[in-house]
Design an enzyme around this catalytic site. Sequence first.
Site, PDB file in Angstrom:
ATOM      1  N   ASN A  93     -28.071  96.105 -20.754  1.00 16.72           N
ATOM      2  CA  ASN A  93     -26.829  95.574 -20.198  1.00 16.72           C
ATOM      3  C   ASN A  93     -25.691  96.552 -20.487  1.00 16.72           C
ATOM      4  O   ASN A  93     -25.510  96.963 -21.630  1.00 16.72           O
ATOM      5  CB  ASN A  93     -26.576  94.189 -20.771  1.00 16.72           C
ATOM      6  CG  ASN A  93     -27.678  93.218 -20.368  1.00 16.72           C
ATOM      7  OD1 ASN A  93     -28.099  93.204 -19.213  1.00 16.72           O
ATOM      8  ND2 ASN A  93     -28.184  92.448 -21.319  1.00 16.72           N
ATOM      9  N   HIS A 153     -30.778 104.389 -20.259  1.00 19.61           N
ATOM     10  CA  HIS A 153     -30.514 103.661 -19.009  1.00 19.61           C
ATOM     11  C   HIS A 153     -29.052 103.786 -18.575  1.00 19.61           C
ATOM     12  O   HIS A 153     -28.729 103.489 -17.422  1.00 19.61           O
ATOM     13  CB  HIS A 153     -30.852 102.178 -19.173  1.00 19.61           C
ATOM     14  CG  HIS A 153     -32.287 101.816 -18.936  1.00 19.61           C
ATOM     15  ND1 HIS A 153     -32.956 102.145 -17.771  1.00 19.61           N
ATOM     16  CD2 HIS A 153     -33.176 101.133 -19.703  1.00 19.61           C
ATOM     17  CE1 HIS A 153     -34.200 101.661 -17.835  1.00 19.61           C
ATOM     18  NE2 HIS A 153     -34.370 101.049 -19.003  1.00 19.61           N
ATOM     19  N   GLN A 177     -30.938  86.727 -19.655  1.00 21.55           N
ATOM     20  CA  GLN A 177     -31.762  87.872 -19.261  1.00 21.55           C
ATOM     21  C   GLN A 177     -31.828  87.838 -17.735  1.00 21.55           C
ATOM     22  O   GLN A 177     -32.535  87.018 -17.170  1.00 21.55           O
ATOM     23  CB  GLN A 177     -33.160  87.779 -19.885  1.00 21.55           C
ATOM     24  CG  GLN A 177     -34.157  88.783 -19.330  1.00 21.55           C
ATOM     25  CD  GLN A 177     -33.694  90.226 -19.444  1.00 21.55           C
ATOM     26  OE1 GLN A 177     -33.155  90.636 -20.467  1.00 21.55           O
ATOM     27  NE2 GLN A 177     -33.867  91.006 -18.375  1.00 21.55           N
ATOM     28  N   ARG A 212     -40.846  87.934 -28.354  1.00 24.02           N
ATOM     29  CA  ARG A 212     -40.858  89.173 -27.568  1.00 24.02           C
ATOM     30  C   ARG A 212     -42.187  89.303 -26.823  1.00 24.02           C
ATOM     31  O   ARG A 212     -43.253  89.417 -27.431  1.00 24.02           O
ATOM     32  CB  ARG A 212     -40.650  90.346 -28.520  1.00 24.02           C
ATOM     33  CG  ARG A 212     -40.542  91.681 -27.849  1.00 24.02           C
ATOM     34  CD  ARG A 212     -40.215  92.743 -28.876  1.00 24.02           C
ATOM     35  NE  ARG A 212     -40.303  94.066 -28.298  1.00 24.02           N
ATOM     36  CZ  ARG A 212     -40.251  95.186 -29.001  1.00 24.02           C
ATOM     37  NH1 ARG A 212     -40.087  95.124 -30.329  1.00 24.02           N
ATOM     38  NH2 ARG A 212     -40.351  96.352 -28.421  1.00 24.02           N
ATOM     39  N   LYS A 245     -43.729  91.555 -25.165  1.00 21.08           N
ATOM     40  CA  LYS A 245     -44.593  92.706 -25.390  1.00 21.08           C
ATOM     41  C   LYS A 245     -45.562  92.470 -26.554  1.00 21.08           C
ATOM     42  O   LYS A 245     -46.669  92.992 -26.558  1.00 21.08           O
ATOM     43  CB  LYS A 245     -43.714  93.928 -25.674  1.00 21.08           C
ATOM     44  CG  LYS A 245     -44.486  95.178 -25.988  1.00 21.08           C
ATOM     45  CD  LYS A 245     -43.607  96.288 -26.527  1.00 21.08           C
ATOM     46  CE  LYS A 245     -44.462  97.199 -27.381  1.00 21.08           C
ATOM     47  NZ  LYS A 245     -43.695  98.200 -28.111  1.00 21.08           N
ATOM     48  N   TYR A 269     -43.223 102.957 -16.305  1.00 20.70           N
ATOM     49  CA  TYR A 269     -42.702 103.664 -17.471  1.00 20.70           C
ATOM     50  C   TYR A 269     -43.480 104.956 -17.720  1.00 20.70           C
ATOM     51  O   TYR A 269     -42.905 106.039 -17.798  1.00 20.70           O
ATOM     52  CB  TYR A 269     -42.843 102.789 -18.727  1.00 20.70           C
ATOM     53  CG  TYR A 269     -41.958 101.562 -18.754  1.00 20.70           C
ATOM     54  CD1 TYR A 269     -42.259 100.456 -17.956  1.00 20.70           C
ATOM     55  CD2 TYR A 269     -40.848 101.489 -19.578  1.00 20.70           C
ATOM     56  CE1 TYR A 269     -41.470  99.318 -17.998  1.00 20.70           C
ATOM     57  CE2 TYR A 269     -40.052 100.351 -19.624  1.00 20.70           C
ATOM     58  CZ  TYR A 269     -40.368  99.274 -18.830  1.00 20.70           C
ATOM     59  OH  TYR A 269     -39.582  98.157 -18.861  1.00 20.70           O
ATOM     60  N   HIS A 298     -33.974 104.428 -25.626  1.00 22.11           N
ATOM     61  CA  HIS A 298     -34.407 104.028 -24.284  1.00 22.11           C
ATOM     62  C   HIS A 298     -33.292 103.248 -23.580  1.00 22.11           C
ATOM     63  O   HIS A 298     -32.916 103.571 -22.447  1.00 22.11           O
ATOM     64  CB  HIS A 298     -35.695 103.194 -24.397  1.00 22.11           C
ATOM     65  CG  HIS A 298     -36.174 102.619 -23.102  1.00 22.11           C
ATOM     66  ND1 HIS A 298     -37.231 103.156 -22.392  1.00 22.11           N
ATOM     67  CD2 HIS A 298     -35.738 101.562 -22.372  1.00 22.11           C
ATOM     68  CE1 HIS A 298     -37.417 102.443 -21.295  1.00 22.11           C
ATOM     69  NE2 HIS A 298     -36.524 101.460 -21.262  1.00 22.11           N
ATOM     70  N   GLU A 315     -37.286 103.057 -14.897  1.00 27.32           N
ATOM     71  CA  GLU A 315     -38.009 103.048 -16.176  1.00 27.32           C
ATOM     72  C   GLU A 315     -38.758 104.353 -16.474  1.00 27.32           C
ATOM     73  O   GLU A 315     -38.826 104.768 -17.627  1.00 27.32           O
ATOM     74  CB  GLU A 315     -38.964 101.851 -16.240  1.00 27.32           C
ATOM     75  CG  GLU A 315     -38.261 100.493 -16.178  1.00 27.32           C
ATOM     76  CD  GLU A 315     -37.286 100.230 -17.322  1.00 27.32           C
ATOM     77  OE1 GLU A 315     -37.333 100.946 -18.346  1.00 27.32           O
ATOM     78  OE2 GLU A 315     -36.458  99.305 -17.171  1.00 27.32           O
TER      79      GLU A 315
HETATM   80  N1  BES Z   1     -35.046  97.037 -18.436  1.00 26.67           N
HETATM   81  C1  BES Z   1     -36.113  96.888 -19.355  1.00 26.67           C
HETATM   82  C2  BES Z   1     -36.499  95.447 -19.582  1.00 26.67           C
HETATM   83  C3  BES Z   1     -36.951  94.719 -18.346  1.00 26.67           C
HETATM   84  C4  BES Z   1     -37.825  95.286 -17.460  1.00 26.67           C
HETATM   85  C5  BES Z   1     -36.498  93.437 -18.102  1.00 26.67           C
HETATM   86  C6  BES Z   1     -38.214  94.584 -16.326  1.00 26.67           C
HETATM   87  C7  BES Z   1     -36.899  92.741 -16.979  1.00 26.67           C
HETATM   88  C8  BES Z   1     -37.748  93.326 -16.074  1.00 26.67           C
HETATM   89  C9  BES Z   1     -35.803  97.537 -20.702  1.00 26.67           C
HETATM   90  O1  BES Z   1     -35.079  98.712 -20.588  1.00 26.67           O
HETATM   91  C10 BES Z   1     -37.102  97.903 -21.341  1.00 26.67           C
HETATM   92  O2  BES Z   1     -37.805  98.688 -20.775  1.00 26.67           O
HETATM   93  N2  BES Z   1     -37.398  97.344 -22.504  1.00 26.67           N
HETATM   94  C11 BES Z   1     -38.592  97.636 -23.252  1.00 26.67           C
HETATM   95  C12 BES Z   1     -38.335  98.669 -24.305  1.00 26.67           C
HETATM   96  C13 BES Z   1     -38.752 100.052 -24.021  1.00 26.67           C
HETATM   97  C14 BES Z   1     -38.625 100.913 -25.266  1.00 26.67           C
HETATM   98  C15 BES Z   1     -40.073 100.234 -23.370  1.00 26.67           C
HETATM   99  C16 BES Z   1     -39.021  96.386 -23.975  1.00 26.67           C
HETATM  100  O3  BES Z   1     -38.311  95.390 -23.916  1.00 26.67           O
HETATM  101  O4  BES Z   1     -40.064  96.404 -24.608  1.00 26.67           O
HETATM  102 ZN    ZN Z   2     -36.143 100.243 -19.741  1.00 31.95          ZN
END
Ligand code: BES
Ligand code: ZN
Length: 650
Positions: free
Chosen positions: A310, A337, A177, A600, A602, A421, A333, A356
């Site tokens: 990626n 990108h 990552q 994860r 989140k 976002y 999403h 974002e």
């Molecule tokens: N690019 C991001 C993930 C990211 C952000 C990695 C900042 C490192 C630093 C990816 O596109 C993302 O936003 N992922 C989200 C999903 C989205 C539907 C909001 C996630 O992983 O939850």
């Molecule tokens: Zn993103």
Amino acid sequence: MKKAKSVGLPLIAATLALGAMSSCNRSEHTAPSEHADHSADGIAEKRATAADPHSFSRPREAVVRHLDLDLVVDFESQTLTGTATYEIEAAPEADEIVFDTRDLEISSVIVTAAGEARQAAFSLSEEQPFLGRALRVELPPAANTVRIAYATSPQAAALQWLGPEQTASGKPFLLSQSQAILARTWVPCQDTPGVRMTYSATLRVPKDLMAVMSAENPTERAVDGVYHFEMPQAIPSYLLAVAVGDLEFRSIDERAGVYAEPSVVEAAAWEFADVPAMMTAAEKLYGPYAWGRYDLLVLPPSFPFGGMENPRLTFATPTIISGDRSLVALVAHELAHSWSGNLVTNATWDDFWLNEGMTTYITGRLMEELYGVEYAQMLAVLGRQDLLATFEEFDPSSPDSHLKLALAGRDPDDGMNDIAYEKGSAFLSTLEAKVGRKRFDEFLRGYFSHFSFKSLDTETFVSYLRENLLAGEANLSQSPDMSDALNLEAWIYGPGLPAGAWTPESAEFDRVEAQITALEQGTEPADLDTGDWTTHHWLHFLRKLPDRTTSAEFAAFDIQWHFNTSGNSEIQSAWFERAIEAGHTDVYPALGEFLLRVGRRKFLKPLYTALAATPQGLSWAREVYGEARGGYHSVSSNTIDEILGWEAGE
Ligand code: BES
Ligand code: ZN
């Protein structure tokens, strides 16, 4: 800086020159000096320095153009060892080139100039927190390649080495990552989103595993464990990615497919069947897909993100495989990108909303196109709830709620949050509402074409917006009235949500709220009208349950709706969060299993935060974490360490 040794190495020179020539089909490169500099107005004046505060590199003096990696992937020592060979372009007066590194062991550097390769003098600066060390390589006149021999550390923050017990197949797995500034922990690089390069790579991996990268990928296992990759489009370093594991490939259509461990790949291919339709919808709106193929890699559940864009190979968590395709907005999403982020890139992490916010806006458009406006409205309302909750976490005067961030001196990972976002997407939706969808679509299509394969900062975006969308509109940006929905200053450099911002609404969620009212008036859970609810209705339901909901009521909900064992990770985590807050400790066994399996961030962050709010919850959380921590990626464990006050070595 050590003195240059100037040892002539004609043999190496020959091989080096050959290696350097082997890459083909390069896209146009963008030097940071090609960043558009627009007229000096209020916002342009605010532009600090164009330099990226999170990179030691000085690309205006000497910049990388192409990377050729040659690495041995060793699961035993948990290291990558080999060489990174760069084609570079240096200004005539440049006498060094600077790379970012962190926890890398550099063993030698060879520079080629005028066809002759020599050992070059190099130095590593003092280690700085999260930035690592600058690698300075002395350049002779007309230097055009630099070969760095190095090894990663088992602690490399980008990499996660999974043991057999952490994968579906029982085989080891490696994943990377790189975003935001972790690429430098596995490749010495100019680790700024303002620099792009093409790349090629050779990876040597255990014979029973397959390697994939953010590049053209194999679909079959190589008998000798040696894999070659080409990435003919120029990308910034944060999009460098690698994974090695027991992988299989399934095609979805001629442009899209999925890689996963064998027991997961069928379910994944079914779940993502709408990807081709998403691609078609995105191309219709924003122009041709620039990357050839679009494949997904489904990782083991420890992957710290939902998805990572990626290029050519989105990395995705298996927690979006819900069996009903209800979580595919995440795929939309990451696919989005391919335009916002990968094709047109934020110049620094302070401009993260350009990646974002734009992507969140586009995701909504794609979901509307594929599944209808009610679906998109539900997503938008959930997103707005996230935004309002995030605002609650900040001091109203904190610049962390501005679109333009100020992350210098901090780990960018700490300042990158939902604001980019959801406030970013609200800004774009507000613009769309103001000028009309047709004009806004044309504007975005032009934007992607104008800045394709370039990086830009917020100020450049605003100038472009003024010139190409707002020029005809009166009083849009100069209004002193902060309530003006198009007060750009307020949107970009102000806190919170400017008054007059577009507000999402959902009639579907009104139906959900009516059932919550019925519940409060004494209707039994079994008698509620929930028969046609989807994942998003349930998420809204769980979020909107009144705070006074008792543990006994939560117990009754679980009997009726089986949240504890829901196969839907979003529903499960929303359920656990509310149950923890209500002191409904019956969920602990299911929650503990979830926290041990899923990495994860989140999900982990709100769950551990809710647990940490009471002494009993905190002590239970620390117990679970003690067991789970070793299975989390550093991105997640860094965050949870802070929430639980976890000390190194605990
Ligand atoms: N690019 C991001 C993930 C990211 C952000 C990695 C900042 C490192 C630093 C990816 O596109 C993302 O936003 N992922 C989200 C999903 C989205 C539907 C909001 C996630 O992983 O939850
Ligand atoms: Zn993103």
